[in-house]
Design an enzyme around this catalytic site. Structure first.
Site, PDB file in Angstrom:
ATOM      1  N   THR A 136       7.287   5.187  -7.897  1.00 50.44           N
ATOM      2  CA  THR A 136       7.221   5.360  -6.442  1.00 50.44           C
ATOM      3  C   THR A 136       6.258   4.345  -5.829  1.00 50.44           C
ATOM      4  O   THR A 136       6.249   4.162  -4.621  1.00 50.44           O
ATOM      5  CB  THR A 136       6.742   6.779  -6.073  1.00 50.44           C
ATOM      6  OG1 THR A 136       5.497   7.021  -6.737  1.00 50.44           O
ATOM      7  CG2 THR A 136       7.756   7.825  -6.461  1.00 50.44           C
ATOM      8  N   GLU A 187       7.076   6.820   2.861  1.00 50.56           N
ATOM      9  CA  GLU A 187       5.691   6.550   2.470  1.00 50.56           C
ATOM     10  C   GLU A 187       5.359   5.062   2.498  1.00 50.56           C
ATOM     11  O   GLU A 187       4.258   4.653   2.146  1.00 50.56           O
ATOM     12  CB  GLU A 187       5.428   7.113   1.056  1.00 50.56           C
ATOM     13  CG  GLU A 187       5.565   8.624   0.987  1.00 50.56           C
ATOM     14  CD  GLU A 187       5.076   9.219  -0.331  1.00 50.56           C
ATOM     15  OE1 GLU A 187       4.721   8.463  -1.254  1.00 50.56           O
ATOM     16  OE2 GLU A 187       5.054  10.460  -0.415  1.00 50.56           O
ATOM     17  N   ASP A 192      -5.619  17.700 -12.487  1.00 52.02           N
ATOM     18  CA  ASP A 192      -4.796  16.707 -11.784  1.00 52.02           C
ATOM     19  C   ASP A 192      -5.644  15.856 -10.842  1.00 52.02           C
ATOM     20  O   ASP A 192      -5.178  15.430  -9.790  1.00 52.02           O
ATOM     21  CB  ASP A 192      -3.657  17.401 -11.011  1.00 52.02           C
ATOM     22  CG  ASP A 192      -2.594  16.416 -10.533  1.00 52.02           C
ATOM     23  OD1 ASP A 192      -2.600  15.264 -10.997  1.00 52.02           O
ATOM     24  OD2 ASP A 192      -1.775  16.809  -9.684  1.00 52.02           O
TER      25      ASP A 192
HETATM   26 CA    CA Z   1      -0.449  14.359 -10.973  1.00 52.68          CA
END
Ligand code: CA
Length: 711
Positions: free
Chosen positions: A183, A84, A325
């Site tokens: 991340t 990524e 979310d």
């Molecule tokens: Ca999430």
């Protein structure tokens, strides 16, 4: 069986190099007063400049010359776990963070390895909701900075790759110590390294921290949600959180509350403001999180902080009381433009919730929000305040009924960054049109450290087979060239399947982006017409960059199919075809003649001979446990679309090896965590029984109908 699996995980074949000769440089990179004196052009920051537009002012590769674009060299990353990273290129060196945070420093002209650094985080990889990925490093003052999966922030010497300092960014005595992960890429701002974290699906409380770049000493910390009432943090956020605590109810602090800032952090030096994008609530279900009440600040918000102190300046919340979310962590772009006849310093974001937002970045004033993908959760957005009028059906925690909602928790746009071209005035968004049912799961007990959303899920997906098929058939993705002033697309380019790579815009009139099918594509920035593409042998999710050295323009991209959707989507994520292949850094230039070695994906393992002995109660329990403990890596329905073993096909099923791996940690070295202490032997038995059922179901389907993992 095990040997075959291990073999698949070993490094892939070496690459072939074929460098063009020094005199064959295309595009007028000769000697003399013209192009030959062109200085090198770096990609020094995550979004290239502080505006984070991901626009390269380079035009040697353009609409006329792009047909001559070819591979200069490829750098083998010796993993298949997904990439990524936005590479950083400074002083002729590319710095990338591969899976498991392994940093590689590479000669940006030749592809020669200079050094690598491995922080050894494999044991922590199961903390990540979405694979052992990294979105990159920051490079400043001769140092390389990286946040890693186990929460450490590490400073390396840029020349040697040797650690200079490291600090643990997570309070090891806190209740959620092992649930956080990092991340995102750090940013170096005014002498501090600023870093956030992730983990809201596992129960954490979000924050960003700033560490002195020279010493690693904490300068300030801003928590994004309030802690337990009556307990002070002695942090930069104390005053702001005291004011918003009334937007919370119940005992949110027991689950952390969420609001993790796991990606977007940008900085405007003129205004001296840092912009943080915050994530979803923890758990998603507000009935569990906050008694179903309140806006829950600062969830799903953009928060502006004073760079030197971390003090709150303003915020804008996109989704009050987030229940789906709908993170506001997606990349933020700064630009100056005229809106409604007025010159504005704006910031732009296309977050998960499906609306494209423009705010005045000096004041936080809401300027506009326009749906960039189909959505059915908000009736409208108040044009003055930006507050959504949420449809009653979307509040599953009040109605008790599931709502089939667009966008899904994966968002209309996720972390693969969009790009802005000042040349065209367009924002290029890698968007997707996918829905999902959201329904309450009031019986889901809270286990901190397991995937806990409070939303009905199961290993097979909380959908009927007919719904699943309808969703599979209807899933769409498109590259949208969005006109932020006219608030509509200028053009769109349909993609074969959801979850495509981040984007790069260039002064050559091109937009570059990889896709789920495994191709890197160059599009005409005004029409969307694909002008060039390259077979990368693996799905691409990372964004490309561009730089110039010795008068030659290069395009670089990390190729590797991984991250949330490929790992968890199951059969849905197979829509583009299985696109797991060797992970590499691919670098292109005009007249590059490099070739990748041929690649043939491995055949799937045969189904094991197993006997279905599960009771209905065991199967149901195993299904639910799989969703919470296993699905994040092994895929919905145990259908693996990522690089992890497909558990319908593991030879461990029905053998003692299964519990030796799950409870005993027999494959810990390969990144498979040990679940002793989290799962009992009986629970592991239930998961295994459900997997045996799934294995036999799909084996039968393949035999009867000759189809593979049908939706
Ligand atoms: Ca999430």
């Amino acid at each position: 069986m095990l040997a075959a699996r291990l073999r698949r995980l070993l490094p892939v074949a070496a690459l072939l190099l074929a460098l063009p000769s020094a005199c064959s440089e295309g595009g007028g990179a000769g000697s003399g007063a013209g192009a030959g004196t062109q200085g090198d052009v770096a990609w020094p920051l995550h979004g290239r400049t502080e505006t984070a537009q991901r626009f390269a002012e380079l035009d040697q590769i353009n609409r006329e010359t792009v047909s001559r674009l070819g591979l200069a060299w490829a750098y083998d990353l010796e993993t298949d776990r997904g990439q990524e990273t936005t590479p950083i290129m400074v002083d002729g060196v590319l710095y990338v963070a591969s899976a498991y945070n392994v940093v590689h420093a590479i000669d940006a002209r030749t592809g020669k390895a200079l050094w690598t650094y491995d922080p050894d985080v494999r044991a922590a990889s199961a903390r990540s909701c979405c694979g052992p990925v990294s979105r990159g490093v920051a490079v400043a003052g001769g140092r390389v900075y990286m946040g890693v999966l186990d929460g450490r922030l590490i400073a390396l010497d840029a020349k040697s790759g040797k650690p200079v300092w490291e600090t643990q960014t997570i309070d090891q005595s806190g209740p959620f110590a092992v649930n956080y992960t990092i991340t995102g890429a750090p940013r170096v701002i005014k002498g501090n390294v600023v870093i956030g974290n992730g983990g809201a699906e596992f129960g954490v409380r979000g924050y960003v921290s700033a560490y002195d770049a020279a010493t690693g000493k904490l300068s300030w910390r801003f928590y994004t949600v309030p802690g337990k009432p009556g307990e002070k943090d002695n942090s930069a956020s104390d005053a702001a959180l005291a004011k918003v605590q009334a937007s919370w109810a119940g005992e949110w602090w027991r689950y952390g509350g969420g609001g993790t800032a796991w990606d977007a952090i940008e900085y405007d030096p003129e205004l001296d403001l840092i912009y943080i994008g915050t994530g979803n609530g923890s758990p998603w279900n507000p009935a569990m999180r906050s008694d179903g009440k309140g806006d829950n600040l600062f969830l799903s918000s953009i928060v502006a902080l004073r760079a030197s102190t971390g003090e709150y300046v303003w915020h804008f919340q996109q989704v009050p009381g987030d229940s789906w979310d709908y993170t506001a962590t997606q990349n933020i772009i700064l630009a100056d433009m005229e809106i409604g006849g007025k010159a504005r310093k704006v910031l732009m974001q296309a977050p998960k919730n499906g609306f494209f937002y423009i705010l005045d970045r000096a004041t936080g004033e809401f300027l506009s929000a326009t749906a960039y993908v189909p959505q059915n959760w908000a009736k409208s957005i108040d044009p003055k305040t930006g507050r959504p009028d949420i449809v009653p059906e979307a509040r599953y925690y009040l109605t008790g009924k599931p709502h089939f909602q667009f966008p899904s928790s994966g968002g209309g746009h996720n972390w693969p960054p969009m790009a802005f071209s000042p040349r065209t005035g367009l924002v290029y968004i890698p968007a997707q049109d996918v829905g999902m049912p959201f329904g309450p799961n009031p019986t889901e007990d809270q286990v901190i450290g397991a995937y806990t959303s409070g939303v009905a899920m199961s290993g097979g997906g909380a959908m009927s087979a007919a719904d699943r098929k309808a969703l599979y058939d209807s899933m769409k993705a498109r590259l949208i060239a969005w006109d932020p002033v006219a608030r509509k697309p200028r053009w769109t380019s349909e993609q074969a399947a959801p979850f495509n790579g981040g984007l790069l815009a260039t002064a050559g009139g091109l937009v570059f982006g990889g896709n789920a099918e495994g191709r890197l594509v160059a599009y005409d920035d005004e029409t969307g017409k694909p002008l060039w593409s390259f077979d990368a042998q693996t799905g691409i999710v990372a964004p490309p960059i561009s730089y110039r050295i010795d008068g030659v323009q290069y395009i670089a991209v990390m190729a590797g199919w991984g991250g949330g959707w490929p790992l968890t989507g199951g059969v849905m994520a197979l829509k583009a075809g299985k696109t797991i292949g060797p992970n590499r850094l691919l670098v292109f230039r005009l007249d590059g003649t490099g070739k990748l070695p041929p690649f043939t994906p491995a055949d799937p393992l045969p189904y094991p001979d197993v006997v279905d002995k599960g009771t209905p109660a065991q199967i149901a329990q195993g299904d639910a446990l799989f969703a919470r403990f296993c699905l994040r890596c092994h895929g919905s329905g145990a259908v693996s679309a990522g690089a992890y073993p497909d558990l319908r096909r593991t030879g461990l099923l029905g053998t003692r090896g299964f519990s030796q791996v799950v409870l005993g940690g027999a494959l810990a070295e390969l990144g498979m965590p040990k679940f002793a202490g989290k799962l009992t032997p009986a629970q592991v038995g239930a998961i295994e029984a459900w997997l045996v059922r799934r294995s036999l179901e799909d084996r039968r389907l393949e035999q009867l109908e000759g189809r593979k993992a049908a939706p």
